[in-house]
Design an enzyme around this catalytic site. Structure first.
Site, mmCIF file in Angstrom:
data_model
loop_
_atom_site.group_PDB
_atom_site.id
_atom_site.type_symbol
_atom_site.label_atom_id
_atom_site.label_comp_id
_atom_site.label_asym_id
_atom_site.label_seq_id
_atom_site.Cartn_x
_atom_site.Cartn_y
_atom_site.Cartn_z
ATOM 1 N N HIS A 13 -3.463 -14.062 43.027
ATOM 2 C CA HIS A 13 -2.984 -15.065 43.981
ATOM 3 C C HIS A 13 -2.786 -14.443 45.352
ATOM 4 O O HIS A 13 -2.962 -13.248 45.556
ATOM 5 C CB HIS A 13 -1.670 -15.724 43.495
ATOM 6 C CG HIS A 13 -0.445 -14.888 43.662
ATOM 7 N ND1 HIS A 13 0.832 -15.412 43.664
ATOM 8 C CD2 HIS A 13 -0.274 -13.549 43.846
ATOM 9 C CE1 HIS A 13 1.722 -14.455 43.828
ATOM 10 N NE2 HIS A 13 1.092 -13.323 43.940
ATOM 11 N N CYS A 32 2.479 -9.647 48.951
ATOM 12 C CA CYS A 32 1.906 -10.788 48.227
ATOM 13 C C CYS A 32 1.065 -11.667 49.143
ATOM 14 O O CYS A 32 0.448 -12.627 48.688
ATOM 15 C CB CYS A 32 3.008 -11.621 47.552
ATOM 16 S SG CYS A 32 3.368 -11.058 45.876
ATOM 17 N N HIS A 38 -4.403 -10.240 45.147
ATOM 18 C CA HIS A 38 -3.902 -9.209 44.230
ATOM 19 C C HIS A 38 -3.494 -9.947 42.958
ATOM 20 O O HIS A 38 -3.407 -11.172 42.950
ATOM 21 C CB HIS A 38 -2.695 -8.471 44.835
ATOM 22 C CG HIS A 38 -1.507 -9.358 45.007
ATOM 23 N ND1 HIS A 38 -1.378 -10.219 46.063
ATOM 24 C CD2 HIS A 38 -0.431 -9.558 44.222
ATOM 25 C CE1 HIS A 38 -0.269 -10.908 45.922
ATOM 26 N NE2 HIS A 38 0.336 -10.543 44.810
ATOM 27 N N HIS A 40 -1.172 -10.231 39.077
ATOM 28 C CA HIS A 40 0.028 -9.913 38.303
ATOM 29 C C HIS A 40 -0.264 -10.107 36.821
ATOM 30 O O HIS A 40 -1.071 -10.966 36.453
ATOM 31 C CB HIS A 40 1.187 -10.838 38.682
ATOM 32 C CG HIS A 40 1.667 -10.664 40.084
ATOM 33 N ND1 HIS A 40 2.465 -9.614 40.480
ATOM 34 C CD2 HIS A 40 1.445 -11.407 41.200
ATOM 35 C CE1 HIS A 40 2.733 -9.729 41.775
ATOM 36 N NE2 HIS A 40 2.123 -10.797 42.246
ATOM 37 N N ASP A 78 -5.558 -17.775 32.900
ATOM 38 C CA ASP A 78 -5.861 -16.381 32.562
ATOM 39 C C ASP A 78 -7.157 -15.908 33.226
ATOM 40 O O ASP A 78 -8.191 -16.563 33.102
ATOM 41 C CB ASP A 78 -5.963 -16.231 31.038
ATOM 42 C CG ASP A 78 -5.930 -14.783 30.608
ATOM 43 O OD1 ASP A 78 -5.283 -13.961 31.302
ATOM 44 O OD2 ASP A 78 -6.554 -14.453 29.585
ATOM 45 N N HIS A 79 -7.063 -14.785 33.926
ATOM 46 C CA HIS A 79 -8.192 -14.200 34.666
ATOM 47 C C HIS A 79 -8.709 -15.125 35.774
ATOM 48 O O HIS A 79 -9.876 -15.075 36.130
ATOM 49 C CB HIS A 79 -9.334 -13.789 33.722
ATOM 50 C CG HIS A 79 -8.992 -12.606 32.870
ATOM 51 N ND1 HIS A 79 -8.118 -12.688 31.818
ATOM 52 C CD2 HIS A 79 -9.410 -11.324 32.921
ATOM 53 C CE1 HIS A 79 -8.010 -11.502 31.255
ATOM 54 N NE2 HIS A 79 -8.779 -10.646 31.913
ATOM 55 N N GLU A 125 7.022 -12.402 36.741
ATOM 56 C CA GLU A 125 5.890 -11.999 37.587
ATOM 57 C C GLU A 125 5.775 -10.484 37.660
ATOM 58 O O GLU A 125 4.680 -9.933 37.571
ATOM 59 C CB GLU A 125 6.051 -12.580 38.990
ATOM 60 C CG GLU A 125 4.811 -12.374 39.856
ATOM 61 C CD GLU A 125 5.037 -12.821 41.289
ATOM 62 O OE1 GLU A 125 4.335 -13.730 41.734
ATOM 63 O OE2 GLU A 125 5.907 -12.254 41.974
HETATM 64 NI NI NI Z 1 2.104 -11.474 44.168
#
Ligand code: NI
Length: 136
Positions: A13, A32, A38, A40, A78-79, A125
């Site tokens: 995200h 972020c 990037h 998580h 997911d992914h 997170e």
């Molecule tokens: Ni982040």
């Protein structure tokens, strides 16, 4: 009685507002807000409340709950890139808070249909940051 199912997914995200420039976004959202994204490794806890069924001994069948989470949440996230690819997050800032609300909205009806009552969506997170949403 409350029962909780844990699931995991990883997703990318970026926290940013398109109406702010990169500098302002970086100031508010920090790392972020990296324009190149990037990821998580999220950990999700879904808690369902109810009474224990006399026949099964269950509040909700965890196999069924797991299937519901898989279908309505994990497969979508997911992914994936949360900003670009996740239908229920379109037009929302991809914060942990908004993601937990989105996950709640995905799960509320299917959990009800399965005879349960959604009590809490807890979303971790990072090691140090998590949110809990109780539907309001
Ligand atoms: Ni982040």
């Amino acid at each position: 009685m409350r029962i909780t199912r844990r699931e995991t997914f990883n997703a990318a995200h970026r926290l940013y507002r398109p109406d702010w420039d990169d500098m302002k976004n970086m100031e508010v959202f920090g790392k972020c807000s990296n324009p190149r994204w990037h990821g998580h490794n999220y950990v999700l806890f879904v808690t369902v409340e109810g009474s224990v069924d006399l026949q099964t001994g269950f509040v909700i069948n965890l196999k069924e709950l797991s299937r519901i989470i898989e279908e309505h949440v994990i497969q979508k996230l997911d992914h994936k890139n949360i900003n670009l690819e996740v239908d229920f997050m379109q037009g929302k800032l991809a914060s942990t808070e908004n993601l937990a609300i989105g996950i709640w909205q995905q799960l509320e009806q299917p959990v009800t249909d399965a005879g349960g009552s959604l009590f809490c969506v807890k979303l971790i997170e990072t090691e140090n940051n998590f949110v809990e949403y109780f539907g309001s």
